[in-house]
Design a protein around this motif. Structure first.
Motif, PDB file in Angstrom:
ATOM      1  N   SER A   1       0.837  -1.207   0.000  1.00  0.00           N
ATOM      2  CA  SER A   1       0.000   0.000   0.000  1.00  0.00           C
ATOM      3  C   SER A   1       0.871   1.256   0.000  1.00  0.00           C
ATOM      4  CB  SER A   1      -0.914  -0.014   1.227  1.00  0.00           C
ATOM      5  OG  SER A   1      -1.771   1.107   1.236  1.00  0.00           O
ATOM      6  N   GLY A   2       1.934   1.239   0.807  1.00  0.00           N
ATOM      7  CA  GLY A   2       2.851   2.373   0.823  1.00  0.00           C
ATOM      8  C   GLY A   2       3.512   2.588  -0.524  1.00  0.00           C
ATOM      9  N   LEU A   3       3.858   1.496  -1.198  1.00  0.00           N
ATOM     10  CA  LEU A   3       4.497   1.584  -2.513  1.00  0.00           C
ATOM     11  C   LEU A   3       3.530   2.119  -3.560  1.00  0.00           C
ATOM     12  CD1 LEU A   3       6.914   0.951  -4.380  1.00  0.00           C
ATOM     13  CD2 LEU A   3       6.003  -1.376  -4.610  1.00  0.00           C
ATOM     14  N   LEU A   4       2.304   1.603  -3.565  1.00  0.00           N
ATOM     15  CA  LEU A   4       1.334   1.956  -4.594  1.00  0.00           C
ATOM     16  C   LEU A   4       0.769   3.363  -4.409  1.00  0.00           C
ATOM     17  CD1 LEU A   4      -0.654  -1.400  -4.905  1.00  0.00           C
ATOM     18  CD2 LEU A   4       0.997  -0.470  -6.528  1.00  0.00           C
ATOM     19  N   PHE A   5       0.441   3.723  -3.163  1.00  0.00           N
ATOM     20  CA  PHE A   5      -0.279   4.969  -2.924  1.00  0.00           C
ATOM     21  C   PHE A   5       0.606   6.118  -2.435  1.00  0.00           C
ATOM     22  CE2 PHE A   5      -3.511   1.590  -2.087  1.00  0.00           C
ATOM     23  CZ  PHE A   5      -4.293   1.832  -3.204  1.00  0.00           C
ATOM     24  N   LEU A   6       1.712   5.782  -1.747  1.00  0.00           N
ATOM     25  CA  LEU A   6       2.560   6.823  -1.170  1.00  0.00           C
ATOM     26  C   LEU A   6       3.932   6.886  -1.818  1.00  0.00           C
ATOM     27  CD1 LEU A   6       1.715   6.176   2.607  1.00  0.00           C
ATOM     28  CD2 LEU A   6       0.743   7.929   1.093  1.00  0.00           C
ATOM     29  N   HIS A   7       4.219   5.955  -2.729  1.00  0.00           N
ATOM     30  CA  HIS A   7       5.510   5.890  -3.423  1.00  0.00           C
ATOM     31  C   HIS A   7       6.659   5.774  -2.427  1.00  0.00           C
ATOM     32  CE1 HIS A   7       3.242   6.895  -6.997  1.00  0.00           C
ATOM     33  NE2 HIS A   7       2.806   8.002  -6.422  1.00  0.00           N
ATOM     34  N   GLU A   8       6.463   4.933  -1.404  1.00  0.00           N
ATOM     35  CA  GLU A   8       7.498   4.673  -0.404  1.00  0.00           C
ATOM     36  C   GLU A   8       8.280   3.433  -0.827  1.00  0.00           C
ATOM     37  OE1 GLU A   8       5.215   6.476   3.549  1.00  0.00           O
ATOM     38  OE2 GLU A   8       5.223   4.321   3.167  1.00  0.00           O
ATOM     39  N   TYR A   9       9.514   3.661  -1.265  1.00  0.00           N
ATOM     40  CA  TYR A   9      10.345   2.560  -1.748  1.00  0.00           C
ATOM     41  C   TYR A   9      11.241   2.073  -0.619  1.00  0.00           C
ATOM     42  CZ  TYR A   9       8.741   4.142  -6.297  1.00  0.00           C
ATOM     43  OH  TYR A   9       7.945   4.499  -7.362  1.00  0.00           O
ATOM     44  N   LEU A  10      11.198   0.779  -0.354  1.00  0.00           N
ATOM     45  CA  LEU A  10      11.984   0.192   0.725  1.00  0.00           C
ATOM     46  C   LEU A  10      13.272  -0.419   0.176  1.00  0.00           C
ATOM     47  CD1 LEU A  10       9.172  -1.604   2.767  1.00  0.00           C
ATOM     48  CD2 LEU A  10       9.964   0.768   2.926  1.00  0.00           C
ATOM     49  N   SER A  11      14.287  -0.471   1.026  1.00  0.00           N
ATOM     50  CA  SER A  11      15.555  -1.097   0.637  1.00  0.00           C
ATOM     51  C   SER A  11      15.420  -2.613   0.692  1.00  0.00           C
ATOM     52  CB  SER A  11      16.664  -0.654   1.592  1.00  0.00           C
ATOM     53  OG  SER A  11      16.441  -1.190   2.888  1.00  0.00           O
ATOM     54  N   LEU A  12      16.402  -3.296   0.122  1.00  0.00           N
ATOM     55  CA  LEU A  12      16.388  -4.756   0.152  1.00  0.00           C
ATOM     56  C   LEU A  12      16.397  -5.266   1.586  1.00  0.00           C
ATOM     57  CD1 LEU A  12      16.566  -7.499  -1.218  1.00  0.00           C
ATOM     58  CD2 LEU A  12      19.067  -7.225  -1.314  1.00  0.00           C
ATOM     59  N   ALA A  13      17.186  -4.637   2.458  1.00  0.00           N
ATOM     60  CA  ALA A  13      17.243  -5.060   3.855  1.00  0.00           C
ATOM     61  C   ALA A  13      15.889  -4.898   4.540  1.00  0.00           C
ATOM     62  CB  ALA A  13      18.313  -4.257   4.605  1.00  0.00           C
ATOM     63  N   GLN A  14      15.166  -3.842   4.204  1.00  0.00           N
ATOM     64  CA  GLN A  14      13.860  -3.614   4.812  1.00  0.00           C
ATOM     65  C   GLN A  14      12.830  -4.626   4.323  1.00  0.00           C
ATOM     66  OE1 GLN A  14      13.561   0.497   3.697  1.00  0.00           O
ATOM     67  NE2 GLN A  14      14.397   1.239   5.636  1.00  0.00           N
ATOM     68  N   TRP A  15      12.895  -4.975   3.029  1.00  0.00           N
ATOM     69  CA  TRP A  15      12.004  -6.023   2.527  1.00  0.00           C
ATOM     70  C   TRP A  15      12.335  -7.362   3.187  1.00  0.00           C
ATOM     71  CZ3 TRP A  15       7.534  -5.583   0.257  1.00  0.00           C
ATOM     72  CH2 TRP A  15       7.250  -4.471  -0.541  1.00  0.00           C
ATOM     73  N   LEU A  16      13.642  -7.637   3.381  1.00  0.00           N
ATOM     74  CA  LEU A  16      14.033  -8.880   4.056  1.00  0.00           C
ATOM     75  C   LEU A  16      13.541  -8.895   5.500  1.00  0.00           C
ATOM     76  CD1 LEU A  16      17.708  -9.374   2.757  1.00  0.00           C
ATOM     77  CD2 LEU A  16      15.691 -10.766   2.203  1.00  0.00           C
ATOM     78  N   ALA A  17      13.587  -7.739   6.147  1.00  0.00           N
ATOM     79  CA  ALA A  17      13.103  -7.645   7.526  1.00  0.00           C
ATOM     80  C   ALA A  17      11.619  -7.967   7.599  1.00  0.00           C
ATOM     81  CB  ALA A  17      13.374  -6.250   8.070  1.00  0.00           C
ATOM     82  N   ILE A  18      10.846  -7.389   6.683  1.00  0.00           N
ATOM     83  CA  ILE A  18       9.409  -7.662   6.646  1.00  0.00           C
ATOM     84  C   ILE A  18       9.160  -9.138   6.368  1.00  0.00           C
ATOM     85  CG2 ILE A  18       7.295  -7.222   5.325  1.00  0.00           C
ATOM     86  CD1 ILE A  18       8.281  -4.325   4.989  1.00  0.00           C
ATOM     87  N   ALA A  19       9.961  -9.729   5.469  1.00  0.00           N
ATOM     88  CA  ALA A  19       9.819 -11.151   5.162  1.00  0.00           C
ATOM     89  C   ALA A  19      10.111 -12.012   6.387  1.00  0.00           C
ATOM     90  CB  ALA A  19      10.757 -11.529   4.013  1.00  0.00           C
ATOM     91  N   CYS A  20      11.118 -11.631   7.179  1.00  0.00           N
ATOM     92  CA  CYS A  20      11.445 -12.390   8.393  1.00  0.00           C
ATOM     93  C   CYS A  20      10.280 -12.389   9.376  1.00  0.00           C
ATOM     94  CB  CYS A  20      12.687 -11.805   9.064  1.00  0.00           C
ATOM     95  SG  CYS A  20      14.249 -12.207   8.248  1.00  0.00           S
ATOM     96  N   ILE A  21       9.663 -11.231   9.552  1.00  0.00           N
ATOM     97  CA  ILE A  21       8.542 -11.135  10.485  1.00  0.00           C
ATOM     98  C   ILE A  21       7.338 -11.934   9.969  1.00  0.00           C
ATOM     99  CG2 ILE A  21       6.886  -9.514  11.498  1.00  0.00           C
ATOM    100  CD1 ILE A  21       9.164  -7.476  11.660  1.00  0.00           C
ATOM    101  N   ILE A  22       7.101 -11.879   8.666  1.00  0.00           N
ATOM    102  CA  ILE A  22       6.009 -12.663   8.092  1.00  0.00           C
ATOM    103  C   ILE A  22       6.282 -14.159   8.250  1.00  0.00           C
ATOM    104  CG2 ILE A  22       4.906 -13.312   5.911  1.00  0.00           C
ATOM    105  CD1 ILE A  22       5.155 -10.396   5.056  1.00  0.00           C
ATOM    106  N   LEU A  23       7.519 -14.596   7.963  1.00  0.00           N
ATOM    107  CA  LEU A  23       7.862 -16.011   8.093  1.00  0.00           C
ATOM    108  C   LEU A  23       7.755 -16.478   9.543  1.00  0.00           C
ATOM    109  CD1 LEU A  23      10.921 -16.337   5.673  1.00  0.00           C
ATOM    110  CD2 LEU A  23       8.640 -17.338   5.387  1.00  0.00           C
TER     111      LEU A  23
END
Length: 295
Positions: A253-275
């Motif tokens: 939602s942040g990417l689509l509506f707010l144009h908030e681009y996350l770094s690779l480390a931040q995407w990995l962090a989100i993936a860790c919490i989801i996993l």
């Protein structure tokens, strides 16, 4: 409670409600951020909860709820937790991207899920969650560092979210969907003084009314009603872990509506919490009774 296996339809129904609720609430959060320059996070939270209270008051007629002294106490805690969760989350959005704020906030329901199980394998999921947090809040100033005050607000919202799950499940068992309306009304009364003190007369800006109404529907009235229905049909631990994809909804939602681009480390962090949450869901024991808050 009946210990017979649940039908596929009975299982998928509350899960589907949660997916709709998550998509709705993250879209609403993106819209809410557009109000910050005028009334701030405090004023935005106030308008959201006041409009949501009016909508839910008219639709759900919470005055029909039958409250005892014990159930009223539970609803009060549920409502205060709901107000705190909303306010602290929006405070975090002032300086933290939406996807990261949701990931940090999500540590609350994840803690509920893991604490309810307390098995040896849960240490693996705890470790994954910690890795995710360390990636989101790195030591020292780096290109991926986030604002620590904003991160603290998001973690505080996570604590309130945990209380929301525990007390909301129990309150919902007493009065069903009407509890959602009662909780939002209490949350509005708790947050309104903060928003009025911060924004003052700006809260009455006519141009904000349609935006605030949209935020109230997307972020509060619709998702909290759906979540209350789901809470009464799922154990609190299951509810907490099924919310595992909430950070992904927030990031997208942040990417689509707010144009908030996350770094690779931040995407990995989100993936860790989801996993971590998915793992807790897959390894938990089957339960016949819902987890409720202690008296």
């Amino acid at each position: 409670m009946n210990d017979q296996p649940r039908s596929l339809g009975a299982t998928l129904f509350p899960v589907g409600l949660l997916l709709i609720a998550m998509a709705s609430i993250q879209s609403g959060a993106s819209l809410a951020k557009s109000m910050f320059p005028v009334v701030g996070a405090q004023g935005t939270t106030t308008l959201r909860l006041i409009f949501a209270s009016v909508i839910m008051l008219l639709l759900l007629r919470p005055w029909r709820a039958k409250l005892t002294a014990k159930s009223l106490r539970t609803v009060l805690v549920y409502g205060v937790a709901l107000g705190g969760m909303n306010l602290l989350f929006y405070m975090s959005l002032r300086s933290v991207p939406l996807g990261i704020a949701v990931a940090l906030e999500f540590t609350g329901p994840l803690a509920v899920a893991i604490y309810a199980s307390r098995r040896a394998v849960d240490f693996l999921w705890i470790g994954l969650a910690i890795i995710g947090l360390l990636l989101l809040v790195p030591i020292g100033e780096t290109s991926t560092s986030i604002d620590l005050v904003g991160a603290a607000y998001a973690l505080g919202a996570g604590v309130c979210w945990a209380l929301y799950i525990l007390f909301g499940q129990k309150a919902g068992a007493d009065n069903g969907i009407q509890t959602a309306a009662l909780g939002v009304m209490i949350a509005a009364m708790v947050v309104a003084p903060v928003g009025i003190a911060h924004a003052g007369a700006a809260l009455l800006t006519p141009a904000l009314i349609p935006v605030a109404l949209g935020v109230a529907i997307l972020s509060t009235a619709l998702p909290y009603t759906l979540e209350m229905v789901a809470l009464t049909r799922l154990p609190a631990r299951t509810f907490g872990t099924l919310m595992s994809i909430e950070p992904a909804f927030g990031a997208l939602s942040g990417l689509l509506f707010l144009h908030e681009y996350l770094s690779l480390a931040q995407w990995l962090a989100i993936a860790c919490i989801i996993l971590a949450s998915v793992g807790a869901t897959m390894t938990m024991r089957s339960e016949s009774k819902p987890l409720v808050a202690a008296d």
